[in-house]
Each structure stands twice: as C-alpha cells, then as structure tokens.
Design a protein around this motif. Structure first.
Motif, PDB file in Angstrom:
ATOM      1  N   SER A 132       0.835  -1.194   0.000  1.00 43.42           N
ATOM      2  CA  SER A 132       0.000   0.000   0.000  1.00 43.42           C
ATOM      3  C   SER A 132       0.871   1.245   0.000  1.00 43.42           C
ATOM      4  CB  SER A 132      -0.928   0.009   1.224  1.00 43.42           C
ATOM      5  OG  SER A 132      -0.160   0.025   2.421  1.00 43.42           O
ATOM      6  N   GLY A 133       0.358   2.272  -0.602  1.00 43.29           N
ATOM      7  CA  GLY A 133       1.027   3.568  -0.608  1.00 43.29           C
ATOM      8  C   GLY A 133       0.071   4.634  -0.101  1.00 43.29           C
ATOM      9  N   THR A 134       0.573   5.553   0.679  1.00 40.52           N
ATOM     10  CA  THR A 134      -0.256   6.622   1.234  1.00 40.52           C
ATOM     11  C   THR A 134       0.304   7.969   0.814  1.00 40.52           C
ATOM     12  OG1 THR A 134       1.023   6.643   3.282  1.00 40.52           O
ATOM     13  CG2 THR A 134      -0.924   5.221   3.220  1.00 40.52           C
ATOM     14  N   ALA A 135      -0.525   8.976   0.901  1.00 38.16           N
ATOM     15  CA  ALA A 135      -0.088  10.333   0.576  1.00 38.16           C
ATOM     16  C   ALA A 135      -1.083  11.324   1.155  1.00 38.16           C
ATOM     17  CB  ALA A 135       0.046  10.524  -0.935  1.00 38.16           C
ATOM     18  N   ASP A 136      -0.566  12.394   1.718  1.00 43.37           N
ATOM     19  CA  ASP A 136      -1.379  13.534   2.134  1.00 43.37           C
ATOM     20  C   ASP A 136      -1.335  14.560   1.021  1.00 43.37           C
ATOM     21  OD1 ASP A 136      -2.159  12.635   4.738  1.00 43.37           O
ATOM     22  OD2 ASP A 136      -0.110  13.022   5.407  1.00 43.37           O
ATOM     23  N   ALA A 137      -2.474  15.019   0.604  1.00 44.02           N
ATOM     24  CA  ALA A 137      -2.536  15.923  -0.542  1.00 44.02           C
ATOM     25  C   ALA A 137      -3.677  16.909  -0.343  1.00 44.02           C
ATOM     26  CB  ALA A 137      -2.734  15.118  -1.824  1.00 44.02           C
ATOM     27  N   SER A 138      -3.959  17.655  -1.396  1.00 43.21           N
ATOM     28  CA  SER A 138      -5.040  18.631  -1.378  1.00 43.21           C
ATOM     29  C   SER A 138      -6.082  18.259  -2.423  1.00 43.21           C
ATOM     30  CB  SER A 138      -4.497  20.036  -1.676  1.00 43.21           C
ATOM     31  OG  SER A 138      -3.546  20.433  -0.711  1.00 43.21           O
ATOM     32  N   THR A 139      -7.317  18.544  -2.127  1.00 40.09           N
ATOM     33  CA  THR A 139      -8.385  18.289  -3.083  1.00 40.09           C
ATOM     34  C   THR A 139      -8.115  19.045  -4.382  1.00 40.09           C
ATOM     35  OG1 THR A 139      -9.944  18.092  -1.243  1.00 40.09           O
ATOM     36  CG2 THR A 139     -10.877  18.392  -3.439  1.00 40.09           C
ATOM     37  N   GLY A 140      -8.142  18.319  -5.477  1.00 41.54           N
ATOM     38  CA  GLY A 140      -7.836  18.911  -6.767  1.00 41.54           C
ATOM     39  C   GLY A 140      -6.480  18.510  -7.306  1.00 41.54           C
ATOM     40  N   ASP A 141      -5.599  17.951  -6.446  1.00 41.96           N
ATOM     41  CA  ASP A 141      -4.296  17.483  -6.914  1.00 41.96           C
ATOM     42  C   ASP A 141      -4.453  16.223  -7.767  1.00 41.96           C
ATOM     43  OD1 ASP A 141      -3.064  19.512  -5.571  1.00 41.96           O
ATOM     44  OD2 ASP A 141      -2.338  18.280  -3.908  1.00 41.96           O
ATOM     45  N   TYR A 142      -3.518  16.017  -8.679  1.00 43.06           N
ATOM     46  CA  TYR A 142      -3.408  14.764  -9.419  1.00 43.06           C
ATOM     47  C   TYR A 142      -2.300  13.947  -8.764  1.00 43.06           C
ATOM     48  CZ  TYR A 142      -6.440  16.347 -13.206  1.00 43.06           C
ATOM     49  OH  TYR A 142      -7.525  16.778 -13.944  1.00 43.06           O
ATOM     50  N   LEU A 143      -2.625  12.728  -8.337  1.00 47.32           N
ATOM     51  CA  LEU A 143      -1.676  11.871  -7.629  1.00 47.32           C
ATOM     52  C   LEU A 143      -1.371  10.652  -8.482  1.00 47.32           C
ATOM     53  CD1 LEU A 143      -3.310  12.011  -4.076  1.00 47.32           C
ATOM     54  CD2 LEU A 143      -1.579  13.541  -5.057  1.00 47.32           C
ATOM     55  N   TYR A 144      -0.091  10.272  -8.567  1.00 43.50           N
ATOM     56  CA  TYR A 144       0.343   9.183  -9.442  1.00 43.50           C
ATOM     57  C   TYR A 144       1.184   8.165  -8.678  1.00 43.50           C
ATOM     58  CZ  TYR A 144      -0.944  12.018 -13.538  1.00 43.50           C
ATOM     59  OH  TYR A 144      -1.626  12.753 -14.471  1.00 43.50           O
ATOM     60  N   TRP A 145       0.903   6.892  -8.940  1.00 40.52           N
ATOM     61  CA  TRP A 145       1.730   5.772  -8.489  1.00 40.52           C
ATOM     62  C   TRP A 145       1.963   4.860  -9.689  1.00 40.52           C
ATOM     63  CZ3 TRP A 145      -2.301   7.798  -5.736  1.00 40.52           C
ATOM     64  CH2 TRP A 145      -2.054   8.214  -4.415  1.00 40.52           C
TER      65      TRP A 145
ATOM     66  N   GLN B 139     -11.636  23.323  -3.216  1.00 37.81           N
ATOM     67  CA  GLN B 139     -10.323  23.051  -3.780  1.00 37.81           C
ATOM     68  C   GLN B 139      -9.236  23.478  -2.796  1.00 37.81           C
ATOM     69  OE1 GLN B 139      -9.597  24.558  -7.697  1.00 37.81           O
ATOM     70  NE2 GLN B 139     -11.364  23.527  -8.611  1.00 37.81           N
ATOM     71  N   GLY B 140      -8.279  22.573  -2.621  1.00 36.20           N
ATOM     72  CA  GLY B 140      -7.182  22.864  -1.712  1.00 36.20           C
ATOM     73  C   GLY B 140      -7.368  22.319  -0.317  1.00 36.20           C
ATOM     74  N   LEU B 141      -8.551  21.772   0.002  1.00 36.15           N
ATOM     75  CA  LEU B 141      -8.746  21.185   1.322  1.00 36.15           C
ATOM     76  C   LEU B 141      -7.890  19.920   1.462  1.00 36.15           C
ATOM     77  CD1 LEU B 141     -12.611  21.516   1.854  1.00 36.15           C
ATOM     78  CD2 LEU B 141     -10.792  22.902   2.873  1.00 36.15           C
ATOM     79  N   PRO B 142      -7.362  19.640   2.649  1.00 43.52           N
ATOM     80  CA  PRO B 142      -6.471  18.483   2.816  1.00 43.52           C
ATOM     81  C   PRO B 142      -7.237  17.158   2.789  1.00 43.52           C
ATOM     82  CG  PRO B 142      -6.873  19.536   4.923  1.00 43.52           C
ATOM     83  CD  PRO B 142      -7.513  20.421   3.897  1.00 43.52           C
ATOM     84  N   VAL B 143      -6.626  16.154   2.174  1.00 47.64           N
ATOM     85  CA  VAL B 143      -7.176  14.797   2.145  1.00 47.64           C
ATOM     86  C   VAL B 143      -6.032  13.811   2.397  1.00 47.64           C
ATOM     87  CG1 VAL B 143      -9.111  15.287   0.591  1.00 47.64           C
ATOM     88  CG2 VAL B 143      -6.876  14.664  -0.355  1.00 47.64           C
ATOM     89  N   HIS B 144      -6.393  12.626   2.849  1.00 49.06           N
ATOM     90  CA  HIS B 144      -5.423  11.546   3.045  1.00 49.06           C
ATOM     91  C   HIS B 144      -5.829  10.406   2.116  1.00 49.06           C
ATOM     92  CE1 HIS B 144      -2.488   8.993   5.043  1.00 49.06           C
ATOM     93  NE2 HIS B 144      -3.397   8.055   5.071  1.00 49.06           N
ATOM     94  N   THR B 145      -4.884   9.932   1.320  1.00 56.86           N
ATOM     95  CA  THR B 145      -5.184   8.907   0.327  1.00 56.86           C
ATOM     96  C   THR B 145      -4.368   7.652   0.586  1.00 56.86           C
ATOM     97  OG1 THR B 145      -3.482   9.677  -1.221  1.00 56.86           O
ATOM     98  CG2 THR B 145      -5.669  10.676  -1.397  1.00 56.86           C
ATOM     99  N   GLU B 146      -4.925   6.516   0.171  1.00 53.20           N
ATOM    100  CA  GLU B 146      -4.228   5.233   0.255  1.00 53.20           C
ATOM    101  C   GLU B 146      -4.588   4.403  -0.972  1.00 53.20           C
ATOM    102  OE1 GLU B 146      -3.864   1.272   3.147  1.00 53.20           O
ATOM    103  OE2 GLU B 146      -4.864   3.097   3.854  1.00 53.20           O
ATOM    104  N   VAL B 147      -3.589   3.821  -1.613  1.00 52.42           N
ATOM    105  CA  VAL B 147      -3.822   2.976  -2.779  1.00 52.42           C
ATOM    106  C   VAL B 147      -3.097   1.646  -2.598  1.00 52.42           C
ATOM    107  CG1 VAL B 147      -4.093   4.933  -4.352  1.00 52.42           C
ATOM    108  CG2 VAL B 147      -1.846   3.882  -4.061  1.00 52.42           C
ATOM    109  N   GLU B 148      -3.586   0.626  -3.304  1.00 51.21           N
ATOM    110  CA  GLU B 148      -2.958  -0.690  -3.274  1.00 51.21           C
ATOM    111  C   GLU B 148      -3.254  -1.399  -4.590  1.00 51.21           C
ATOM    112  OE1 GLU B 148      -2.668  -4.587  -0.345  1.00 51.21           O
ATOM    113  OE2 GLU B 148      -4.536  -3.447  -0.446  1.00 51.21           O
ATOM    114  N   ALA B 149      -2.255  -2.109  -5.108  1.00 47.73           N
ATOM    115  CA  ALA B 149      -2.408  -2.895  -6.333  1.00 47.73           C
ATOM    116  C   ALA B 149      -2.143  -4.359  -6.017  1.00 47.73           C
ATOM    117  CB  ALA B 149      -1.455  -2.405  -7.418  1.00 47.73           C
ATOM    118  N   THR B 150      -3.063  -5.217  -6.382  1.00 46.17           N
ATOM    119  CA  THR B 150      -2.910  -6.654  -6.206  1.00 46.17           C
ATOM    120  C   THR B 150      -3.236  -7.337  -7.529  1.00 46.17           C
ATOM    121  OG1 THR B 150      -5.217  -6.915  -5.485  1.00 46.17           O
ATOM    122  CG2 THR B 150      -3.562  -6.509  -3.766  1.00 46.17           C
TER     123      THR B 150
END
Length: 255
Positions: free
Chosen positions: A60-73, A172-183
């Motif tokens: 799993s990968g996590t990231a703290d970001a802002s609403t509206g950001d593009y996040l890549y893994w 836009q710009g509000l903080p969010v916490h994201t988590e992704v996983e690939a199986t």
C-alpha cells in the motif's frame, strides 16, 4: 483382452502425465514483484507520470494531498496476471466542505494508454457528510503479446492516477489523506498466447520498480500446455476405443 490392456495402459500414461505436470506448474509460479525484502510503504505520491511513486504489488502507498491534486503511483504487472487497484480517500471534516465531490482512479499502461476496468467503482461521488470514499478498478488479464493495433494490457508498468474530477470551487485545496494498493490474481492458461514481448513496457524513469528478482521471467509454462496434452491423450484413447469397437473380432466369416 488385448484391446483392454492397451486402453488401460494409455489411461495410466495419461494419469501419470497429469500428476507429473502439477509440480511443474508449482516450480514456475506467477511472478510476484512484492517478493523483495523491502516492506516499507511509500508515504507520498507523484504529481505526473514521470514522477509517479513506485509500488510493488500487495504494497500500500499513502499520501497527504489537497483536493484537486493529481496523484500518481506506478506498479508492475506480468503476463497472466489480472491486476486490481483500490483507493481510499479520507475526506476533510464535513463542516469544512460545501458539497459533494466526485473522485476517480484511472489506470494507464507503460505506453500511457488508458486501460478499461472490467468492473469496480472507478468513479464515485462522496456526499457532503461522507467521511471517506472508496474506489476500485479490476483490469483485464495481462497478455504476453498483442497485435500492434490492439489496446490489450501488456507486461510492464501500470500507472495509477487518483484525483477529484468534480467538487465545489470553495473546496479546492482542502487536505485529504489517500491510500492505494495494487494486487493481482493468476488469470490462468485460458488467456495465454504464443509469443511474448522482447522487453516489458517499462519507461526508463520507473524501471527500478520492475527489477525485483527476475520478476518478468514468467517462463514458457502455463496450464494451457497441461490441458492440451490431456486433451490429445483423451482423443487418442477415444480413437483406439472406436477402432476396437468397429473392427469386430478380426476373424473371417465362413459360409
């Protein structure tokens, strides 16, 4: 009697081939890029294809970001696997939000071709009071080879892009916490093809994610070979049996 002995011997040979082929499949398992000893999980995401954060499968990968950001893994997938990508976004407090937001995950292959999801909630809308939103994309099985004009998934890098595609402008710009996983799971020999790519589709800047213990050497074996051999033997047995039934006892008829 002789025909019966022939059929019995052929059946025993087929059984021996079937039981002997089982360990061969176990000796060449589907590659598992997560077999590396590195178990640390990334805590950030890239902001473009070139800066995508590398993941291993089942990591799993996590990231703290802002609403509206593009996040890549980015993660590796080999022939015969059917990848599943999951993402969870923990949203800001409802008191800080001004309405619903829609989130989406997209998956691209090493050529940056968007891959369709077989099923799953690739896009979901979170109500203004929701605490989190969960997304899922199940890809088609990865093929060892495809026609140049086809958009089939091929071995190599797979990029995950997570973003909010719709939201109130004030959010836009509000903080969010994201988590992704690939199986992934083994799709089986039904999806095997003759031939393979010379090299996986791995752009240079992400090659480090795909170099885990020969993770691309999936080998020539698939269970399709087993069932092809068993089918051939059964067809031969049917032919022998049919011949034995139709030839009679072989003695000439006397008048």
């Amino acid at each position: 009697m002789r025909t019966t002995r022939i059929l019995t011997g052929a059946a025993l040979a087929a059984l021996a081939l079937f039981t002997a082929a089982g360990p061969a499949a176990a000796d060449t398992p589907s590659p598992s890029p997560s077999a590396s000893g590195d178990t640390s999980s990334p805590t950030q995401a890239g902001t473009s294809f070139r800066t995508a954060t590398a993941l291993k499968q089942d990591q799993s990968g996590t990231a703290d970001a802002s609403t509206g950001d593009y996040l890549y893994w980015v993660f590796p997938a080999d022939a015969g696997q059917r990848p599943t990508v999951k993402a969870t976004v923990k949203l800001p407090e409802s008191a800080a939000r001004h309405g619903a937001s829609t989130w989406q995950i997209d998956v691209y292959d090493g050529l940056r071709r968007r891959q369709a999801c077989m099923y799953g909630s690739q896009t979901r809308t979170a109500a203004a009071e929701a605490a989190a939103v969960e997304l899922k994309c199940v890809l088609r099985p990865v093929r060892a080879l495809a026609e140049p004009w086809a958009n089939d998934p091929l071995p190599g890098s797979y990029y995950i892009r997570l973003t909010a595609v719709s939201m109130p402008e004030q959010d836009q710009g509000l903080p969010v916490h994201t988590e992704v996983e690939a199986t992934s799971i083994d799709a089986g020999g039904a999806h095997a093809v003759d031939g393979s790519l010379a090299t996986p589709l791995v752009p240079g800047t992400t090659a480090a994610a795909e170099t885990d213990d020969d993770s691309w050497t999936s080998g020539w074996w698939t269970d399709r070979w087993l069932w092809t051999a068993v089918g051939g033997i059964l067809a031969a047995l049917a032919g022998i049996g049919g011949y034995a039934l139709t030839r009679g006892n072989g003695r000439p008829v006397r008048n």
